[in-house]
Design an enzyme around this catalytic site. Structure first.
Site, PDB file in Angstrom:
ATOM      1  N   SER A  45       1.011  -1.203   0.071  1.00  8.93           N
ATOM      2  CA  SER A  45       0.077   0.014   0.038  1.00  8.93           C
ATOM      3  C   SER A  45       0.705   1.296   0.017  1.00  8.93           C
ATOM      4  CB  SER A  45      -0.912   0.067   1.236  1.00  8.93           C
ATOM      5  OG  SER A  45      -0.379  -0.135   2.321  1.00  8.93           O
ATOM      6  N   GLU A  46       2.105   1.232   0.744  1.00  5.88           N
ATOM      7  CA  GLU A  46       2.713   2.533   0.631  1.00  5.88           C
ATOM      8  C   GLU A  46       4.601   1.862   0.572  1.00  5.88           C
ATOM      9  OE1 GLU A  46      -0.325   4.880   1.172  1.00  5.88           O
ATOM     10  OE2 GLU A  46       0.350   3.368   2.265  1.00  5.88           O
ATOM     11  N   THR A  47       5.085   2.678  -0.057  1.00  8.92           N
ATOM     12  CA  THR A  47       6.708   2.622  -0.053  1.00  8.92           C
ATOM     13  C   THR A  47       7.243   4.210   0.245  1.00  8.92           C
ATOM     14  OG1 THR A  47       6.851   0.851  -1.799  1.00  8.92           O
ATOM     15  CG2 THR A  47       8.619   2.236  -1.351  1.00  8.92           C
TER      16      THR A  47
END
Length: 259
Positions: A45-47
């Site tokens: 969902s996030e980096t």
């Protein structure tokens, strides 16, 4: 070029629970399109990408669908990586982000983050909301994201929303929430506009969820549960225009990216 990339499970002390975030500690910024490609390849969902900025850190978050202005679990994950691998003696991290300066403190392995609270605007409950989620909410609010409130936590836990119809609703993300039996509230977060069907544990979502529940319950601290398949716990406090989120983290992997 080789680059270390860490994957941290945030808002949990158990691997394979909480919300996984990838974290890349950089000496200098990579081109935006390369950071976006890394986020797509990671398929989380996030980096998060972080660069030292004097005594502070400059922090950016990318989803597979694009850069985002606030992410709680990837901020927690970044703080964990800095504490574990870069600055083990530090107990306070200050991050410069797209919109705000964020402060994270660590004590006994638990990380506490201060985020701006979103101002919720009541909006009408619509048939489109019911069709997208499969159940009619009792209340609806809009800020950056759409917050839908239900009476029964089973509705939230068992919900199988229509992702295409969620995309048609207002707001960047859609959060669904209800009072909990073992927790003050139970919630889930969906982000099909960012190519993330469900965010396992959403910190920025709780910047919408916490202001609602602290007002409704008449207290400024709540124990929240994100009822995704992975699950996650958050200890939350409303402090005026800010929301304080506390949680744990555990390392899953350390990899080398070949760029």
């Amino acid at each position: 070029m080789e680059l270390n990339c860490y994957i941290v499970d945030a808002f949990t002390r158990e691997r394979f629970h909480g919300n996984p975030a990838a974290v890349c500690v950089l000496d200098k910024w990579l081109p935006d399109d390369l950071m976006q490609s890394i986020a797509i390849e990671n398929n989380l969902s996030e980096t998060a990408f972080v660069v030292r900025d004097g005594e502070r850190w400059h922090l950016r978050w990318f989803t597979p669908g694009g850069e985002i202005d606030l992410c709680g679990h990837a901020t927690l994950g970044t703080s964990f990586v800095l504490k574990t691998f870069v600055a083990p003696d530090a107990h306070r991290f200050v991050f410069r982000t797209m919109k705000n300066e964020l402060v994270v403190t660590e004590a006994d392995g638990r990380y506490t983050m201060q985020f701006p609270a979103y101002g919720l605007k009541p909006v009408s409950v619509t048939d489109a909301m019911t069709e997208a989620t499969g159940a009619r909410p009792r209340e609806a609010y809009l800020a950056r994201d759409l917050l839908l409130v239900y009476d029964d936590e089973r509705i939230v836990r068992e919900m199988t929303p229509d992702q295409a119809k969620l995309k048609e609703l207002d707001g960047l993300l859609v959060h669904v929430t209800a009072p909990g039996s073992a927790f003050d509230c139970v919630s889930r977060s969906f982000a099909p506009k960012l190519a993330v069907p469900e965010d396992p544990v959403c910190g920025s979502g709780h910047c919408h969820i916490v202001p609602y529940w602290t007002k409704r319950l008449g207290k400024n601290t709540i124990h929240a549960y994100q009822a995704s398949r992975r699950g996650g716990e958050l200890w939350c406090r409303q402090d005026g225009a800010s929301v304080e989120l506390s949680g744990d983290a555990v390392l899953y992997s350390k990899a080398t990216l070949h760029l």
